[in-house]
Enzyme design. Structure first.
Site, PDB file in Angstrom:
ATOM      1  N   SER A  30       3.160  17.593  50.757  1.00 36.67           N
ATOM      2  CA  SER A  30       1.863  18.521  50.817  1.00 36.67           C
ATOM      3  C   SER A  30       1.251  18.422  49.567  1.00 36.67           C
ATOM      4  O   SER A  30       1.853  18.065  48.420  1.00 36.67           O
ATOM      5  CB  SER A  30       2.394  19.885  50.994  1.00 36.67           C
ATOM      6  OG  SER A  30       2.985  20.408  49.687  1.00 36.67           O
ATOM      7  N   ASP A  31      -0.020  18.620  49.396  1.00 30.48           N
ATOM      8  CA  ASP A  31      -0.734  18.746  48.155  1.00 30.48           C
ATOM      9  C   ASP A  31      -0.066  19.798  47.539  1.00 30.48           C
ATOM     10  O   ASP A  31       0.279  20.906  48.295  1.00 30.48           O
ATOM     11  CB  ASP A  31      -2.299  19.058  48.460  1.00 30.48           C
ATOM     12  CG  ASP A  31      -3.079  18.515  47.044  1.00 30.48           C
ATOM     13  OD1 ASP A  31      -2.507  18.533  46.095  1.00 30.48           O
ATOM     14  OD2 ASP A  31      -4.286  18.252  47.225  1.00 30.48           O
ATOM     15  N   TRP A  32      -0.145  20.257  46.441  1.00 35.60           N
ATOM     16  CA  TRP A  32       0.296  21.466  45.561  1.00 35.60           C
ATOM     17  C   TRP A  32      -0.022  22.675  46.051  1.00 35.60           C
ATOM     18  O   TRP A  32      -1.165  23.033  45.450  1.00 35.60           O
ATOM     19  CB  TRP A  32       0.390  21.194  44.213  1.00 35.60           C
ATOM     20  CG  TRP A  32       1.396  20.498  43.591  1.00 35.60           C
ATOM     21  CD1 TRP A  32       2.170  20.731  42.417  1.00 35.60           C
ATOM     22  CD2 TRP A  32       1.978  18.987  44.032  1.00 35.60           C
ATOM     23  NE1 TRP A  32       3.225  19.739  42.325  1.00 35.60           N
ATOM     24  CE2 TRP A  32       3.191  18.809  43.032  1.00 35.60           C
ATOM     25  CE3 TRP A  32       1.587  18.251  45.145  1.00 35.60           C
ATOM     26  CZ2 TRP A  32       3.943  17.494  43.346  1.00 35.60           C
ATOM     27  CZ3 TRP A  32       2.341  16.935  45.143  1.00 35.60           C
ATOM     28  CH2 TRP A  32       3.596  16.550  44.352  1.00 35.60           C
ATOM     29  N   GLY A  33       0.435  23.414  46.829  1.00 33.70           N
ATOM     30  CA  GLY A  33      -0.098  24.776  47.399  1.00 33.70           C
ATOM     31  C   GLY A  33      -0.689  24.653  48.708  1.00 33.70           C
ATOM     32  O   GLY A  33      -1.265  25.532  49.174  1.00 33.70           O
TER      33      GLY A  33
END
Length: 738
Positions: A235-238
């Site tokens: 995932s992208d961060w968050g």
């Protein structure tokens, strides 16, 4: 698929506890997962970014470690690599990035960014390659291959349709299937199926009402099933927002910007749901399987089958001693990024052949803050702790040496940023800012402008270096318009009044409007964030040591297109009451322009632009001749066409030319572009040398996606092949019938 390896991975997973497995599928640090120490599975270590390996952070804080051993090679941005139109240089740039990541002990480098540049206002365009899916694909594949030669996974981002920064975590994208298949998916499909990319990053946004990281259609059906991707999805961060939806989807690893690692959606909340029987543990097993497979492919570990005390099969995990060690900050790396920088410099205008400048001049005046500011530590997650950076002024000064007086004037003022006691990334999950307004001329800028104009009267040779910086080309925000910041238009206009033959250098990672002064300028040079040797390359081009060969990888329009200046198009519209019932979003962004992105839009609607896609001049001249098109024979059906032509260097200097092939219908249908890039080749020619260029197009190049049928269709009829130096500089055409 290696059945032996798959069987060993399955046996290994059976030996692991649920807690051990979940530790592998979420962040246990800001840039790492947990390993399983009991059975010798190492943690997975990651790092930003696309322009070099980011500085080391404390495991649970956005605070640099601060040691001096994490200085790295500052690589050219993807926007700079793109302007080379050179597959070999793209591969070498990727190889540098991969070697540096491995040299710093990383397993995954979060690069390259290959999102299509849908609008010129996107703040993160400098990280991306092009507005065109073919050019993006052709350069992304060698970049990924180059990275992964060093036993490092390229984490290709951001899949999919992350084309704006405004409300990037909460914007719902609505696009028809043809648009996704023809414009936004091809580069990702290419890096999966042609480059064998080992990891993909899931984007922040929603598509058709569901966040991408739990979107079963995008991640499951398209990426996993259709394209056959069996690597790791991170995932992208968050970018993860639920436990059940994400656990049952195709995402493998959840990362975020917060330090409450045990509370991530795929951490303790997932364990709890599995214990309650709400989620099948097999979902976790599948994610761990994908991670272990990648670890083996990266030569992080070896899996050996041995008997246990009961005579049953057991898997022994060992460190692979043959894994490449990598290296960073080597002389070779610095030379490779210099070569990319040289070919990325793009000559937009050279009226009366004002360039190159004579290197034997006695004195020169350099004006503009972009001549002196360092760019490496800006832009967001692309920030780099560079070993050094050659700015344009430094490059010019060291090139000319002591026999030339090089004087500098700021010309405009960049207001200092307010000091902050925390890293910007800590707040990056808050709602994105609205589009950034153009920074206006300050009182200091007005004074500096007057000083620079007066000084320019004293110098015969003036070089202006302006454009944007990472206050505008910046993750987390988009631009409101294409106007140059800090009152530069007025400064340039007044400078041209006193020094009409001034050389203008625009340094930027995305388009700017040059409309107020471009017609009056005689020499305009474009450069992007070209890495630690960018200033060296610029000086070499300005003074003729290097013949420019860059070509624009995106259109430079006069202003943001009308279709993106309405709220319904960009940055999006408020949700309807019905949408609020079933989606976790703030805005809906409808891609109403469909496939008409970039040059497809401008050409279809006959909108004049400053400089077209593919444009770039040389200090020499080329002629095109003898176009021949032959069908490639096949027993079953035509496979495509060989397009052959001759290119001659008719000038007095050696130079490089990028031959571009575009394809369109002879009588253009309303639903199709006038023409589209399908092939290109960059060649080097000595003075008076002629080379034969062979370009291939396949039958797939003639196809468009048929939404009703859910497949690609070839329309029979008459087509036109265009060959030339840019989208608008077409030298040869020929019609063919399918």
């Amino acid at each position: 698929m290696d059945k032996v390896l798959e069987n060993r991975i399955c046996l290994l997973i059976k030996e692991m506890t649920l807690e051990e497995k979940t530790g592998m599928i979420h962040g246990a640090g800001l840039f790492r997962t947990a390993g399983v120490e009991r059975i010798h599975i190492p943690p997975l270590k990651m790092s930003d970014g696309p322009m070099g390996v980011r500085s080391e952070f404390v495991n649970d804080q956005w605070m640099p470690v601060g040691t001096p051993d994490d200085y790295v090679t500052y690589c050219p941005s993807n926007s700079a690599i793109a302007m080379t139109w050179n597959r070999k240089l793209a591969r070498n740039a990727g190889k540098v990035l991969g070697e540096e990541a491995r040299g710093r002990g990383k397993d995954v480098i979060l690069a390259p960014g290959i999102n299509i540049k849908r609008t010129p206002a996107c703040g993160r365009n400098f990280e991306y390659i092009s507005e065109d899916p073919r050019l993006t694909s052709e350069l992304a594949v060698p970049i990924v291959r180059g990275i992964e030669t060093s036993d490092v996974a390229a984490c290709v981002k951001h899949f999919a349709m992350n084309n704006q920064e405004t409300e990037r975590l909460w914007v719902n994208v609505e696009a028809d299937e043809r648009t996704m298949r023809e414009i936004y998916f091809p580069a990702f499909q290419a890096v999966v199926q042609k480059a064998g990319a080992k990891s993909i990053m899931g984007s922040y946004n929603l598509i058709r009402g569901t966040h991408v990281c739990e979107n079963k259609d995008i991640m499951g059906t398209v990426l996993r099933k259709e394209w056959g991707f069996d690597g790791t999805i991170i995932s992208d961060w968050g970018a993860v927002h639920t436990t059940k939806g994400t656990a049952e989807g195709s995402l493998d690893i959840e990362m975020s910007v917060t330090s409450d690692f045990d509370d991530y959606f795929l951490a303790n909340p997932l364990i709890s749901e599995i214990r309650k029987g709400h989620i099948d543990e097999a979902c976790v097993d599948e994610k761990v399987r994908n991670i272990l497979r990648m670890m083996v492919r990266l030569h992080m570990i070896e899996l050996t089958e041995v008997p246990d005390s009961d005579g049953k099969k057991k898997i022994l995990v060992q460190k692979n001693k043959n894994r490449k060690a990598g290296s960073y900050n080597t002389a070779k790396h610095r030379f490779e990024v210099l070569k990319v920088a040289r070919e990325s410099i793009t000559l937009l205008k050279n009226e009366d052949r004002k360039l190159p400048l004579d290197p034997a001049i006695d004195k020169v005046l350099v004006i503009g803050q972009n001549a002196v500011i360092s760019q490496a530590m800006g832009g967001g997650s692309a920030e780099i702790k560079a070993l050094y950076e050659i700015t344009p002024l430094l490059g010019i000064s060291k090139f000319l040496g002591g026999n030339c007086e090089v004087r500098y004037a700021r010309g405009y003022d960049i207001p200092a940023k307010k000091e902050s006691d925390h890293n910007w990334q800590e707040d990056s999950l808050d709602a994105s800012k609205a589009a950034a307004e153009t920074a206006k001329e300050t009182e200091d800028s007005a004074r500096l402008r007057k000083e620079a104009v007066e000084l320019a009267k004293e110098y015969k040779h003036v070089i202006y270096v302006g454009g944007l910086n990472h206050d505008q080309d910046l993750e987390g925000q988009d631009r409101a318009d294409l106007t140059l910041p800090y009152g530069q238009d007025r400064l340039i206009t007044e400078l041209l009044e006193v020094r009409p033959d001034m050389t203008i250098v625009m340094l930027a990672g995305s388009p700017v409007s040059m409309k107020p002064w471009a017609d009056r300028a005689k020499a305009i040079v474009w450069m992007s964030y070209s890495g630690m040797e960018g200033g060296t390359a610029l000086a070499e081009v300005l003074f003729g040591a290097v013949n420019p060969s860059g070509k624009l990888a995106e259109t430079l329009p006069e202003e943001i297109p009308e279709c993106f200046r309405k709220e319904a198009y960009f940055p999006g519209r408020p949700l309807t009451d019905e949408e609020k019932k079933h989606m976790n979003a703030h805005l809906t962004q409808t891609y109403a322009e469909g496939i008409f992105v970039g040059y497809r839009y401008y050409e279809k609607n006959r909108i004049p632009v400053q400089f077209c896609f593919g444009h770039g001049l040389s200090y020499t001249d080329f002629t095109y001749d003898n176009l021949k098109i032959e069908e490639i024979p096949s027993k079953a059906r035509a496979n495509g066409f060989d397009v052959q032509l001759q290119v001659r260097n008719v000038g007095a200097l050696e130079g490089k030319e990028t031959v571009q092939l575009y394809l369109g219908e002879k009588t253009v249908s309303p639903e199709n572009p006038v023409k589209e890039l399908k092939a290109f080749e960059k060649i080097c020619l000595r003075p008076r040398e002629t080379k034969t260029v062979l370009l291939k197009i396949t039958m797939e190049d003639f196809m468009h996606y048929d939404e009703a049928a859910g497949t690609w269709r070839l329309k029979h009829g008459d087509y036109r092949i265009y060959v030339g130096s840019s989208l608008q500089d077409i030298q040869l055409t020929q019609d063919i019938t399918i």
